[in-house]
Design an enzyme around this catalytic site. Sequence first.
Site, PDB file in Angstrom:
ATOM      1  N   ILE A  96      -9.723  44.127  51.651  1.00  0.00           N
ATOM      2  CA  ILE A  96      -9.850  43.575  50.522  1.00  0.00           C
ATOM      3  C   ILE A  96     -11.160  43.819  49.966  1.00  0.00           C
ATOM      4  CG2 ILE A  96     -10.048  41.041  49.593  1.00  0.00           C
ATOM      5  CD1 ILE A  96      -8.081  40.066  51.211  1.00  0.00           C
ATOM      6  N   TYR A  97     -11.273  44.349  48.865  1.00  0.00           N
ATOM      7  CA  TYR A  97     -12.586  44.753  48.340  1.00  0.00           C
ATOM      8  C   TYR A  97     -12.546  44.444  47.080  1.00  0.00           C
ATOM      9  CZ  TYR A  97     -13.857  47.257  52.773  1.00  0.00           C
ATOM     10  OH  TYR A  97     -14.185  47.538  53.949  1.00  0.00           O
ATOM     11  N   GLY A 108     -11.393  37.888  45.353  1.00  0.00           N
ATOM     12  CA  GLY A 108     -10.740  38.058  46.943  1.00  0.00           C
ATOM     13  C   GLY A 108      -9.978  37.203  47.276  1.00  0.00           C
ATOM     14  N   ASN A 135     -20.615  41.606  59.050  1.00  0.00           N
ATOM     15  CA  ASN A 135     -20.080  41.368  57.809  1.00  0.00           C
ATOM     16  C   ASN A 135     -19.828  39.902  57.697  1.00  0.00           C
ATOM     17  OD1 ASN A 135     -19.211  41.195  55.120  1.00  0.00           O
ATOM     18  ND2 ASN A 135     -17.717  42.873  55.479  1.00  0.00           N
ATOM     19  N   TYR A 142     -12.855  34.660  55.837  1.00  0.00           N
ATOM     20  CA  TYR A 142     -11.496  34.570  56.580  1.00  0.00           C
ATOM     21  C   TYR A 142     -11.605  33.233  57.555  1.00  0.00           C
ATOM     22  CZ  TYR A 142     -10.687  39.256  55.043  1.00  0.00           C
ATOM     23  OH  TYR A 142     -10.176  40.131  54.305  1.00  0.00           O
ATOM     24  N   LYS A 144     -12.817  30.469  56.601  1.00  0.00           N
ATOM     25  CA  LYS A 144     -12.492  29.434  55.650  1.00  0.00           C
ATOM     26  C   LYS A 144     -11.037  29.374  55.341  1.00  0.00           C
ATOM     27  CE  LYS A 144     -12.812  30.266  51.159  1.00  0.00           C
ATOM     28  NZ  LYS A 144     -12.922  30.448  49.764  1.00  0.00           N
TER      29      LYS A 144
END
Length: 180
Positions: A96-97, A108, A135, A142, A144
């Site tokens: 996912i970018y 996102g 990162n 993720y 969250k």
Amino acid sequence: MEITINRATRQDIRTLQEIGTTTFLETFAEVNSEQDMKAYLEESFSIAKLTAELENKDSQLYFALYEGRVIGYLKINLGQAQTEKQGLDALEIERIYVLKEFHRQKVGQLLYQKAIDIAYEIKATYVWLGVWEKNHRALAFYEKNGFVTFDQHIFRLGSDEQTDLMMKKVLSGVGESAIA
């Protein structure tokens, strides 16, 4: 801000290459060597590699579009396409970018929700992914969203071996709508 999510096709190969290299550079160029970044980008975003990904029946790629412009993308893997074999009841979010200028605008989250919706559609029991241990922005995103670390693996960026944390989220009520 209205964002649409569309599936990428073979005709989108150049757009996929562009959004992939741009977002990867924006995300990681400052913390990796130019040589390692160049090697990774040439391998991972070559036309041949992207064509194979788009033609793999167990992989799906989606673009996030704002006013007709691709501003982010999602890649998911099922079955044999998973980068690490986790089981046929799992869905992997490989990428996912989002373009940096669209960070903090829920792009996102929309791409993530698309992956979760597909996971429910296929009755996956869990979703998993690998994220670089440094990162922190992605890790927080993720966590969250309910992911927990369950393992780790090596991710090779050029000549640099980096540690990815493997995270997963068990889906409850498989078969129910992902959106309440």
